[in-house]
Structure formats: C-alpha cells, structure tokens
Design a protein around this motif. Structure first.
Motif, PDB file in Angstrom:
ATOM      1  N   LYS A 132     123.560  -5.231  77.924  1.00  0.00           N
ATOM      2  CA  LYS A 132     124.501  -4.743  76.909  1.00  0.00           C
ATOM      3  C   LYS A 132     123.755  -4.289  75.658  1.00  0.00           C
ATOM      4  O   LYS A 132     124.045  -3.227  75.095  1.00  0.00           O
ATOM      5  CB  LYS A 132     125.512  -5.856  76.589  1.00  0.00           C
ATOM      6  N   LEU A 133     122.779  -5.105  75.226  1.00  0.00           N
ATOM      7  CA  LEU A 133     121.981  -4.735  74.055  1.00  0.00           C
ATOM      8  C   LEU A 133     121.225  -3.425  74.299  1.00  0.00           C
ATOM      9  O   LEU A 133     121.149  -2.568  73.419  1.00  0.00           O
ATOM     10  CB  LEU A 133     120.998  -5.853  73.709  1.00  0.00           C
ATOM     11  N   ALA A 134     120.664  -3.285  75.482  1.00  0.00           N
ATOM     12  CA  ALA A 134     119.917  -2.070  75.819  1.00  0.00           C
ATOM     13  C   ALA A 134     120.829  -0.850  75.835  1.00  0.00           C
ATOM     14  O   ALA A 134     120.459   0.220  75.328  1.00  0.00           O
ATOM     15  CB  ALA A 134     119.228  -2.231  77.166  1.00  0.00           C
ATOM     16  N   LEU A 159     114.887   7.858  73.571  1.00  0.00           N
ATOM     17  CA  LEU A 159     115.275   6.723  74.410  1.00  0.00           C
ATOM     18  C   LEU A 159     114.047   5.936  74.859  1.00  0.00           C
ATOM     19  O   LEU A 159     113.053   6.514  75.295  1.00  0.00           O
ATOM     20  CB  LEU A 159     116.045   7.196  75.641  1.00  0.00           C
ATOM     21  N   SER A 160     114.143   4.623  74.739  1.00  0.00           N
ATOM     22  CA  SER A 160     113.073   3.750  75.216  1.00  0.00           C
ATOM     23  C   SER A 160     113.714   2.519  75.836  1.00  0.00           C
ATOM     24  O   SER A 160     114.848   2.159  75.523  1.00  0.00           O
ATOM     25  CB  SER A 160     112.144   3.351  74.072  1.00  0.00           C
ATOM     26  N   ARG A 161     112.962   1.875  76.686  1.00  0.00           N
ATOM     27  CA  ARG A 161     113.461   0.672  77.341  1.00  0.00           C
ATOM     28  C   ARG A 161     113.517  -0.467  76.334  1.00  0.00           C
ATOM     29  O   ARG A 161     112.639  -0.596  75.488  1.00  0.00           O
ATOM     30  CB  ARG A 161     112.567   0.301  78.515  1.00  0.00           C
ATOM     31  N   HIS A 196     115.312  -6.633  77.655  1.00  0.00           N
ATOM     32  CA  HIS A 196     115.861  -6.383  78.990  1.00  0.00           C
ATOM     33  C   HIS A 196     114.747  -6.269  80.024  1.00  0.00           C
ATOM     34  O   HIS A 196     114.876  -6.778  81.141  1.00  0.00           O
ATOM     35  CB  HIS A 196     116.731  -5.128  78.989  1.00  0.00           C
ATOM     36  N   VAL A 197     113.662  -5.635  79.644  1.00  0.00           N
ATOM     37  CA  VAL A 197     112.511  -5.549  80.542  1.00  0.00           C
ATOM     38  C   VAL A 197     111.983  -6.953  80.838  1.00  0.00           C
ATOM     39  O   VAL A 197     111.680  -7.285  81.987  1.00  0.00           O
ATOM     40  CB  VAL A 197     111.409  -4.656  79.923  1.00  0.00           C
ATOM     41  N   ALA A 198     111.912  -7.785  79.805  1.00  0.00           N
ATOM     42  CA  ALA A 198     111.400  -9.154  79.983  1.00  0.00           C
ATOM     43  C   ALA A 198     112.299  -9.968  80.910  1.00  0.00           C
ATOM     44  O   ALA A 198     111.802 -10.631  81.833  1.00  0.00           O
ATOM     45  CB  ALA A 198     111.269  -9.844  78.631  1.00  0.00           C
ATOM     46  N   THR A 199     113.617  -9.920  80.699  1.00  0.00           N
ATOM     47  CA  THR A 199     114.503 -10.702  81.562  1.00  0.00           C
ATOM     48  C   THR A 199     114.501 -10.166  82.983  1.00  0.00           C
ATOM     49  O   THR A 199     114.596 -10.940  83.935  1.00  0.00           O
ATOM     50  CB  THR A 199     115.953 -10.754  81.024  1.00  0.00           C
ATOM     51  N   SER A 200     114.364  -8.863  83.128  1.00  0.00           N
ATOM     52  CA  SER A 200     114.314  -8.285  84.478  1.00  0.00           C
ATOM     53  C   SER A 200     113.065  -8.755  85.215  1.00  0.00           C
ATOM     54  O   SER A 200     113.144  -9.164  86.380  1.00  0.00           O
ATOM     55  CB  SER A 200     114.332  -6.758  84.406  1.00  0.00           C
ATOM     56  N   TRP A 201     111.915  -8.713  84.552  1.00  0.00           N
ATOM     57  CA  TRP A 201     110.682  -9.161  85.194  1.00  0.00           C
ATOM     58  C   TRP A 201     110.693 -10.658  85.456  1.00  0.00           C
ATOM     59  O   TRP A 201     110.230 -11.114  86.511  1.00  0.00           O
ATOM     60  CB  TRP A 201     109.461  -8.767  84.363  1.00  0.00           C
ATOM     61  N   PHE A 244     116.025   0.718  86.838  1.00  0.00           N
ATOM     62  CA  PHE A 244     115.034   1.774  86.674  1.00  0.00           C
ATOM     63  C   PHE A 244     115.698   3.147  86.738  1.00  0.00           C
ATOM     64  O   PHE A 244     115.482   4.005  85.865  1.00  0.00           O
ATOM     65  CB  PHE A 244     113.947   1.641  87.749  1.00  0.00           C
ATOM     66  N   PHE A 245     116.512   3.375  87.751  1.00  0.00           N
ATOM     67  CA  PHE A 245     117.137   4.679  87.915  1.00  0.00           C
ATOM     68  C   PHE A 245     118.258   4.916  86.907  1.00  0.00           C
ATOM     69  O   PHE A 245     118.504   6.052  86.505  1.00  0.00           O
ATOM     70  CB  PHE A 245     117.619   4.868  89.353  1.00  0.00           C
ATOM     71  N   GLU A 246     118.931   3.852  86.490  1.00  0.00           N
ATOM     72  CA  GLU A 246     119.979   4.019  85.473  1.00  0.00           C
ATOM     73  C   GLU A 246     119.376   4.445  84.136  1.00  0.00           C
ATOM     74  O   GLU A 246     119.969   5.237  83.409  1.00  0.00           O
ATOM     75  CB  GLU A 246     120.768   2.717  85.296  1.00  0.00           C
ATOM     76  N   PHE A 247     118.187   3.941  83.804  1.00  0.00           N
ATOM     77  CA  PHE A 247     117.529   4.368  82.571  1.00  0.00           C
ATOM     78  C   PHE A 247     117.212   5.862  82.638  1.00  0.00           C
ATOM     79  O   PHE A 247     117.415   6.594  81.663  1.00  0.00           O
ATOM     80  CB  PHE A 247     116.248   3.561  82.331  1.00  0.00           C
ATOM     81  N   GLU A 248     116.724   6.303  83.778  1.00  0.00           N
ATOM     82  CA  GLU A 248     116.437   7.733  83.932  1.00  0.00           C
ATOM     83  C   GLU A 248     117.725   8.558  83.843  1.00  0.00           C
ATOM     84  O   GLU A 248     117.716   9.658  83.291  1.00  0.00           O
ATOM     85  CB  GLU A 248     115.724   7.989  85.263  1.00  0.00           C
TER      86      GLU A 248
END
Length: 147
Positions: free
Chosen positions: A36-38, A54-56, A60-65, A97-101
C-alpha cells in the motif's frame, strides 16, 4: 506442525524454527502494508515526475525478499507445506516485479496509476495459505471431526 528432525541451520532452527509459521504470516501482512505504501508512493512519483521518477519502495523490497528467504527456510523444515508456500511467495514476488513495470508503462502513457491487482491477488492467496499453516490449531478440532 511437527518438529523437524534434522537441523540444517543450527541456532536458527532452534530460535526461529518453532515459530516460523508466525514469522511468515507476519511477513505476509507486513508485505500488504508496504504494498500500500509503495502504491501511494508510485502515484505521487508519477504525478510529480512521470515514469522516470518511479522507483521501488525499499520497505516493500525488503519485506518481499524476507518473505522469499523465510519461505525457502520454511521449505527446509516442512517439505510439503514449504513447497506450496514457496511457490505462492515466488508467484507473488514475480507478480510484484511485473506490476512495477506496468506502473511505469501507465506513468509513461500518462494513465492513472492503478492498484497492482495481480500482485494483490497472489499475495491474498499466499496470506490464505500462510494463515492455514500458522493458525490451523484454531480449526483443528472441527477439521478432525469432519475428516
């Protein structure tokens, strides 16, 4: 879940192993919050600077990893449910990954930034299975009487 008979990671298995299901469900819920924050950040960035801005989101990257690493660790403890959960987590990771793109394409074409529907759906299925694994003790009496 039954205690694992083989420990690959020594102290980690002793400290985190018995509680890994709760750690995973907490990570899935944290991933929803950071998602949500992202998304909010992506909307602001697109409005201010377009697709190049736009940047990641680092949280969110941390919780995903952490979720990927945690699910792969869970795989070493409980093979069957670990394979299922790891597959769901990796699906969520790829969808992110694809949603960010896709958000970058929307910003480039000056369309409104949408919610990451595919990643939300994948994360929801992951949440359902993580809840099943970690909170099964709540439905176990009913489940045992049916099965």
């Amino acid at each position: 879940m039954a205690e694992p008979s083989v420990t690959f990671f020594g102290p980690i298995d002793t400290l985190i192993g018995p509680h890994i299901e709760y750690v995973l469900i907490a990570l899935v819920l944290a991933n929803f919050v950071t998602r949500k924050l992202a998304n909010d950040r992506h909307r602001r960035q697109a409005a201010e600077g377009g697709a190049e801005a736009l940047s990641r989101h680092p949280a969110h990257v941390a919780t995903s990893w952490l979720l990927v690493i945690g699910s792969l660790y869970y795989l070493t403890l409980h093979h069957h449910s670990g394979v299922v959960l790891s597959t769901l987590v990796l699906t969520t990771f790829l969808a992110d990954f694809f949603e960010f793109e896709a958000r970058k394409v929307e910003a480039r074409e000056e369309n409104p930034i949408e919610r990451p529907k595919g990643a939300i759906t994948a994360a929801f299925v992951t949440l359902l299975y993580a809840a099943y694994v970690s909170l099964f003790f709540l439905v176990q009496p009913v489940w045992s009487s049916v099965v």
